[in-house]
Scaffold this active site. Structure first.
Site, PDB file in Angstrom:
ATOM      1  N   ARG A  14      47.201 -50.671  39.977  1.00  0.00           N
ATOM      2  CA  ARG A  14      45.775 -50.765  40.302  1.00  0.00           C
ATOM      3  C   ARG A  14      44.927 -50.932  39.027  1.00  0.00           C
ATOM      4  NH1 ARG A  14      43.731 -45.996  44.229  1.00  0.00           N
ATOM      5  NH2 ARG A  14      43.902 -44.579  42.473  1.00  0.00           N
TER       6      ARG A  14
ATOM      7  N   ARG B  72      42.711 -46.609  35.492  1.00  0.00           N
ATOM      8  CA  ARG B  72      42.278 -45.219  35.437  1.00  0.00           C
ATOM      9  C   ARG B  72      43.253 -44.411  34.602  1.00  0.00           C
ATOM     10  NH1 ARG B  72      40.714 -43.043  41.356  1.00  0.00           N
ATOM     11  NH2 ARG B  72      41.716 -41.221  40.462  1.00  0.00           N
TER      12      ARG B  72
ATOM     13  N   LYS C  83      41.940 -45.009  50.923  1.00  0.00           N
ATOM     14  CA  LYS C  83      40.669 -44.346  51.251  1.00  0.00           C
ATOM     15  C   LYS C  83      39.479 -45.151  50.758  1.00  0.00           C
ATOM     16  CE  LYS C  83      41.622 -40.767  49.140  1.00  0.00           C
ATOM     17  NZ  LYS C  83      41.266 -39.943  48.032  1.00  0.00           N
TER      18      LYS C  83
ATOM     19  N   ARG D 244      49.111 -35.369  40.909  1.00  0.00           N
ATOM     20  CA  ARG D 244      48.035 -35.562  41.890  1.00  0.00           C
ATOM     21  C   ARG D 244      48.576 -35.504  43.314  1.00  0.00           C
ATOM     22  NH1 ARG D 244      45.897 -41.003  40.136  1.00  0.00           N
ATOM     23  NH2 ARG D 244      44.205 -40.786  41.626  1.00  0.00           N
TER      24      ARG D 244
ATOM     25  N   ARG E 264      38.814 -30.141  48.707  1.00  0.00           N
ATOM     26  CA  ARG E 264      40.228 -30.124  48.339  1.00  0.00           C
ATOM     27  C   ARG E 264      40.789 -28.712  48.292  1.00  0.00           C
ATOM     28  NH1 ARG E 264      39.664 -35.306  45.161  1.00  0.00           N
ATOM     29  NH2 ARG E 264      41.589 -35.846  44.171  1.00  0.00           N
TER      30      ARG E 264
END
Ligand code: AMP
Length: 215
Positions: A129, A162, A14, A173, A89
């Site tokens: 990441r 993160r 995204k 998540r 959401r």
């Protein structure tokens, strides 16, 4: 006018796709995750309230997130459209969003869901990441490593991970994401939802995304 909602599980790409749209069409990206992380880092009242939920991979309460989106959508840079990333959401958030847009004679023009069916791929993407704390550039240890390990190519800052990009929090998540899909049900009924396969190359996904939004 492009009032776009971009949805997808963590690691679907995204952020990459939003970056491409911003560069080409100069639309502001409104990422509730980014706004909340910045509020948390700055220690604002919003950040303090949101921190515990975020660190455990849970959703921040609706009223906090709805308030921040409403405030953001009043900024003049959204007049030609926006890219909403990570919002809505929940069904309550979707309803609140429709109401706030309606007040200004606007509505959502397209919802694009970028999904990756192979959940192992998402785990690999997310847990590898790293990002720059200054400019937000995102790297991946295998797929797009920085020139010098652990350092941002642009400003040399030490890259960070993160707090919620760990396997345990990602599992949480992902299940939150499955639940969040319910938020777009009424957009589906209106024929506004396009689903894209996020396992394709970023450029292929971008081509399809532009077609979906009529650009
Ligand atoms: P993201 O970067 O979109 O994965 O968001 C990171 C975290 O911020 C999520 O795990 C939630 O704790 C919180 N968050 C972001 N957007 C929302 C939202 N629309 N509703 C509730 N919580 C959110």
């Amino acid at each position: 006018m492009l009032n776009l909602i971009l949805m997808g599980p963590p690691g679907a790409g995204k952020g990459t796709q939003a970056g491409k749209l911003i560069a080409e069409f100069k639309l502001p990206q409104i990422s509730t995750g980014d706004i909340l992380r910045e509020a948390k880092r700055a220690g604002t009242p919003l950040g303090k309230q949101a921190a515990g939920f975020m660190d455990s991979g849970k959703l921040v309460p609706d009223e906090l997130v709805i308030g921040l989106v409403e405030e953001r959508l009043e900024q003049p840079d959204t007049k030609d459209g926006f890219i909403l990333d990570g919002f809505p959401r929940t069904v309550a958030q979707a309803k609140a969003l429709d109401e706030m847009l309606k007040k200004h004679g606007r509505a959502i023009t397209r919802v694009v869901l970028i999904d990756v069916a192979d959940r192992q791929k998402l785990f690999d993407r997310v847990t590898g990441r790293w990002s720059c704390p200054n400019d937000g550039s995102v790297y991946h240890v295998k797929n797009s490593p920085p020139k010098i390990a652990g350092k941002c190519d642009k400003d040399g800052a030490t890259l960070i991970q993160r707090a919620d990009d760990t396997p345990e929090k990602l599992t949480k998540r992902l299940s939150e994401y499955e639940a969040a899909k319910a938020a777009v049900v009424h957009y589906r009924e209106k024929g506004l939802v396009t689903e894209l396969d996020g396992e394709q190359s970023p450029d292929t996904v971008y081509g399809l995304l532009k077609k979906a939004v009529g650009k």
